[in-house]
Design a protein around this motif. Structure first.
Motif, PDB file in Angstrom:
ATOM      1  N   GLN A 185       0.847  -1.178   0.000  1.00  0.00           N
ATOM      2  CA  GLN A 185       0.000   0.000   0.000  1.00  0.00           C
ATOM      3  C   GLN A 185       0.886   1.233   0.000  1.00  0.00           C
ATOM      4  O   GLN A 185       1.646   1.459   0.938  1.00  0.00           O
ATOM      5  CB  GLN A 185      -0.930   0.015   1.213  1.00  0.00           C
ATOM      6  CG  GLN A 185      -1.926   1.158   1.188  1.00  0.00           C
ATOM      7  CD  GLN A 185      -3.009   1.010   2.239  1.00  0.00           C
ATOM      8  OE1 GLN A 185      -2.857   0.285   3.219  1.00  0.00           O
ATOM      9  NE2 GLN A 185      -4.129   1.686   2.038  1.00  0.00           N
ATOM     10  N   SER A 206      -3.035   5.403  -1.746  1.00  0.00           N
ATOM     11  CA  SER A 206      -3.516   4.349  -2.638  1.00  0.00           C
ATOM     12  C   SER A 206      -4.104   3.199  -1.839  1.00  0.00           C
ATOM     13  O   SER A 206      -3.852   3.063  -0.646  1.00  0.00           O
ATOM     14  CB  SER A 206      -2.374   3.825  -3.514  1.00  0.00           C
ATOM     15  OG  SER A 206      -1.827   4.851  -4.306  1.00  0.00           O
ATOM     16  N   GLN A 207      -4.871   2.385  -2.529  1.00  0.00           N
ATOM     17  CA  GLN A 207      -5.427   1.204  -1.880  1.00  0.00           C
ATOM     18  C   GLN A 207      -4.379   0.086  -1.856  1.00  0.00           C
ATOM     19  O   GLN A 207      -3.465   0.053  -2.685  1.00  0.00           O
ATOM     20  CB  GLN A 207      -6.675   0.731  -2.633  1.00  0.00           C
ATOM     21  CG  GLN A 207      -7.870   1.651  -2.491  1.00  0.00           C
ATOM     22  CD  GLN A 207      -9.131   1.042  -3.079  1.00  0.00           C
ATOM     23  OE1 GLN A 207      -9.081   0.175  -3.945  1.00  0.00           O
ATOM     24  NE2 GLN A 207     -10.283   1.493  -2.608  1.00  0.00           N
TER      25      GLN A 207
END
Length: 118
Positions: free
Chosen positions: A39, A43-44
């Motif tokens: 990660q 961001s995911q």
């Protein structure tokens, strides 16, 4: 219960290499999936490299040819060899094990920071 502990993160320059390790406590007999996720800030979390139930490795397109996932069952340890690192690889890397038996559940390590400078 299953506990995961990552190690091997750090800071490198672009083009460098790191090897991450993930040690699992307890002996796991059946898994659905195990692997590495990352990660980046803002961001995911995304999968990087994983083993499926049959033990086949799968890689994100962005790391194919540069990263290698491996496993030493005798040491209860999973590895991620990362070569030719790029700044976009900078992220917190976490190992994950989706256990079927015993101790069924989806387990995560606390994560280790990888920083790649240009």
């Amino acid at each position: 219960q299953v506990h995961l502990t990552e190690s091997g993160g750090g800071s490198v320059q672009a083009g460098g290499s790191l090897r991450l390790s993930c040690e699992t406590s307890g002996r796991i007999f059946r898994i659905r999936r195990m692997g590495w996720f990352r990660q980046a800030p803002g961001s995911q979390r995304e999968p990087v490299a994983t083993f499926n139930m049959q033990g086949d490795p799968n890689y994100a397109d962005s790391v194919k040819g540069r990263f290698t996932i491996s496993r030493d069952a005798a040491k209860n340890t999973m590895y991620l060899q990362m070569n030719n690192l790029a700044p976009e690889d900078t992220a917190v890397y976490s190992c994950n094990v989706d256990v079927l038996s015993p101790y069924a559940g989806n387990y995560w390590g606390p994560g280790t920071q990888v920083t790649v400078s240009s």
